[in-house]
Write an enzyme that holds these catalytic residues in place. Sequence first.
Site, PDB file in Angstrom:
ATOM      1  N   THR A  54      -2.626   0.822  -4.538  1.00  0.00           N
ATOM      2  CA  THR A  54      -3.174   2.018  -3.480  1.00  0.00           C
ATOM      3  C   THR A  54      -4.331   2.672  -4.126  1.00  0.00           C
ATOM      4  O   THR A  54      -4.627   2.491  -5.330  1.00  0.00           O
ATOM      5  CB  THR A  54      -2.055   3.144  -3.671  1.00  0.00           C
ATOM      6  OG1 THR A  54      -2.451   4.402  -2.939  1.00  0.00           O
ATOM      7  CG2 THR A  54      -1.840   3.793  -5.104  1.00  0.00           C
ATOM      8  N   THR A  55      -4.872   3.363  -3.148  1.00  0.00           N
ATOM      9  CA  THR A  55      -6.246   4.004  -3.560  1.00  0.00           C
ATOM     10  C   THR A  55      -5.890   5.451  -4.096  1.00  0.00           C
ATOM     11  O   THR A  55      -6.794   6.098  -4.991  1.00  0.00           O
ATOM     12  CB  THR A  55      -7.116   4.308  -2.259  1.00  0.00           C
ATOM     13  OG1 THR A  55      -7.514   3.101  -1.905  1.00  0.00           O
ATOM     14  CG2 THR A  55      -8.316   5.217  -2.477  1.00  0.00           C
TER      15      THR A  55
ATOM     16  N   ASP B  42       0.936  -1.176   0.021  1.00  0.00           N
ATOM     17  CA  ASP B  42       0.122  -0.012  -0.023  1.00  0.00           C
ATOM     18  C   ASP B  42       0.927   1.398  -0.087  1.00  0.00           C
ATOM     19  O   ASP B  42       2.041   1.052   0.248  1.00  0.00           O
ATOM     20  CB  ASP B  42      -0.786  -0.069   1.328  1.00  0.00           C
ATOM     21  CG  ASP B  42      -1.578   1.402   1.483  1.00  0.00           C
ATOM     22  OD1 ASP B  42      -2.197   1.739   0.394  1.00  0.00           O
ATOM     23  OD2 ASP B  42      -1.636   1.776   2.729  1.00  0.00           O
TER      24      ASP B  42
ATOM     25  N   LYS C 206      -6.296  19.640  -5.225  1.00  0.00           N
ATOM     26  CA  LYS C 206      -5.700  19.150  -4.117  1.00  0.00           C
ATOM     27  C   LYS C 206      -4.291  18.366  -4.816  1.00  0.00           C
ATOM     28  O   LYS C 206      -3.478  18.147  -4.230  1.00  0.00           O
ATOM     29  CB  LYS C 206      -6.660  18.240  -3.082  1.00  0.00           C
ATOM     30  CG  LYS C 206      -5.937  17.625  -2.269  1.00  0.00           C
ATOM     31  CD  LYS C 206      -5.763  16.107  -2.494  1.00  0.00           C
ATOM     32  CE  LYS C 206      -4.901  15.264  -1.529  1.00  0.00           C
ATOM     33  NZ  LYS C 206      -4.445  14.030  -2.174  1.00  0.00           N
TER      34      LYS C 206
ATOM     35  N   ASP D  98      -0.328   5.038   0.901  1.00  0.00           N
ATOM     36  CA  ASP D  98      -0.474   6.083   2.031  1.00  0.00           C
ATOM     37  C   ASP D  98      -0.285   5.305   3.675  1.00  0.00           C
ATOM     38  O   ASP D  98      -1.078   4.485   3.614  1.00  0.00           O
ATOM     39  CB  ASP D  98      -1.833   6.829   1.904  1.00  0.00           C
ATOM     40  CG  ASP D  98      -1.827   7.978   0.840  1.00  0.00           C
ATOM     41  OD1 ASP D  98      -1.170   8.678   0.853  1.00  0.00           O
ATOM     42  OD2 ASP D  98      -2.606   7.562  -0.015  1.00  0.00           O
TER      43      ASP D  98
ATOM     44  N   GLU E 101      -0.741  11.145   5.579  1.00  0.00           N
ATOM     45  CA  GLU E 101      -1.978  11.514   5.724  1.00  0.00           C
ATOM     46  C   GLU E 101      -2.134  12.966   6.464  1.00  0.00           C
ATOM     47  O   GLU E 101      -2.524  13.738   5.976  1.00  0.00           O
ATOM     48  CB  GLU E 101      -2.925  10.615   6.539  1.00  0.00           C
ATOM     49  CG  GLU E 101      -3.069   9.296   5.404  1.00  0.00           C
ATOM     50  CD  GLU E 101      -4.126   9.692   4.099  1.00  0.00           C
ATOM     51  OE1 GLU E 101      -4.247  10.731   3.776  1.00  0.00           O
ATOM     52  OE2 GLU E 101      -4.276   8.680   3.619  1.00  0.00           O
TER      53      GLU E 101
HETATM   54  C1  XBP Z   1      -5.286   6.153   1.014  1.00  0.00           C
HETATM   55  C2  XBP Z   1      -6.336   7.005   0.369  1.00  0.00           C
HETATM   56  C3  XBP Z   1      -6.285   8.103  -0.371  1.00  0.00           C
HETATM   57  C4  XBP Z   1      -5.368   9.427   0.038  1.00  0.00           C
HETATM   58  C5  XBP Z   1      -5.545  10.711  -0.501  1.00  0.00           C
HETATM   59  O1  XBP Z   1      -4.836   5.280  -0.031  1.00  0.00           O
HETATM   60  O2  XBP Z   1      -7.492   6.815   0.540  1.00  0.00           O
HETATM   61  O3  XBP Z   1      -7.613   8.574  -0.770  1.00  0.00           O
HETATM   62  O4  XBP Z   1      -5.752   9.653   1.596  1.00  0.00           O
HETATM   63  O5  XBP Z   1      -5.242  10.320  -1.846  1.00  0.00           O
HETATM   64  P1  XBP Z   1      -3.953   4.054   0.258  1.00  0.00           P
HETATM   65  P2  XBP Z   1      -5.962  10.978  -3.121  1.00  0.00           P
HETATM   66  O6  XBP Z   1      -3.807   3.969   1.818  1.00  0.00           O
HETATM   67  O7  XBP Z   1      -4.728   2.841  -0.131  1.00  0.00           O
HETATM   68  O8  XBP Z   1      -2.849   4.335  -0.350  1.00  0.00           O
HETATM   69  O9  XBP Z   1      -6.535  12.076  -2.833  1.00  0.00           O
HETATM   70  O10 XBP Z   1      -5.166  10.718  -4.362  1.00  0.00           O
HETATM   71  O11 XBP Z   1      -7.213   9.925  -3.157  1.00  0.00           O
HETATM   72 MG    MG Z   2      -3.082   3.239   3.677  1.00  0.00          MG
END
Ligand code: XBP
Ligand code: MG
Length: 241
Positions: free
Chosen positions: A121-122, A11, A84, A13, A20
């Site tokens: 990842t998201t 992953d 953003k 983030d 975050e």
């Molecule tokens: C985390 C998320 C993302 C980020 C912000 O993803 O949910 O939305 O908070 O990035 P992961 P974006 O832990 O799966 O990496 O604004 O590009 O969505």
């Molecule tokens: Mg994450």
Amino acid sequence: MGPELRAVVFDVDGTLADTERDGHRPAFNTAFAEHGVDVEWGVAEYGRLLAITGGSRRIAADLRARGLGDAAAEELATRVHRTKTALFTERVVSGAIVARPGLPELVADLATAGIRLAVATTGSRSWVEPLLDRLLGGHPVEVVVTGDDVAELKPHPEVYLRALAALGLPAAEALAVEDSAVGLRAATAAGLATVVVTNGYTAGQDFAGAAAVLAGYAGPEPLTARRCRDLHRAATRTTCR
Ligand code: XBP
Ligand code: MG
């Protein structure tokens, strides 16, 4: 003998970098201000909003909770999120986002051990790619699946299923590394054994079913390729019983 560990799927983030609280959150807040939207997410509030994956969905959900209609919330969220994303990409390119301690050593060790690297990842591809270059530059990631590539975001398993398909591996031959309960659900639903490495926002969440829950990569018992193999073996043995 159980299945071999052939790839680790990370992953991004919270897992590769602690993005975050002091990365995405201020970028969202600046974007709100630039669009004249009277919203500023505090540290604790943003922690709660992380349950909603995907930046645009997170904004839209909060705008709806503040009384905006569905269509207006979606439309404004799309515009704010575009800003953003540009702001956060600038942050990434400037080098403001650093790897979690011990992560570069783990990645180097996995590469030396011949274990392939992938990302699920998201987050949005426009900042994910430069971030991977900066954090893991020496060790290219073979497969990168982002939130832009899927119809359903975590906790849906799609992003992990796509990563496995691109690697050409069954779930039993890979290990996921995640930081959150939402991410663990996604990886587990895709059939992956999962190591959770917590951070300030996720410590204390429910990680039932994880192969291991660690507070970090470094320390007296660092996460190494060998330890990944051991955890993967133990987890796949349990699953196959
Ligand atoms: C985390 C998320 C993302 C980020 C912000 O993803 O949910 O939305 O908070 O990035 P992961 P974006 O832990 O799966 O990496 O604004 O590009 O969505
Ligand atoms: Mg994450």
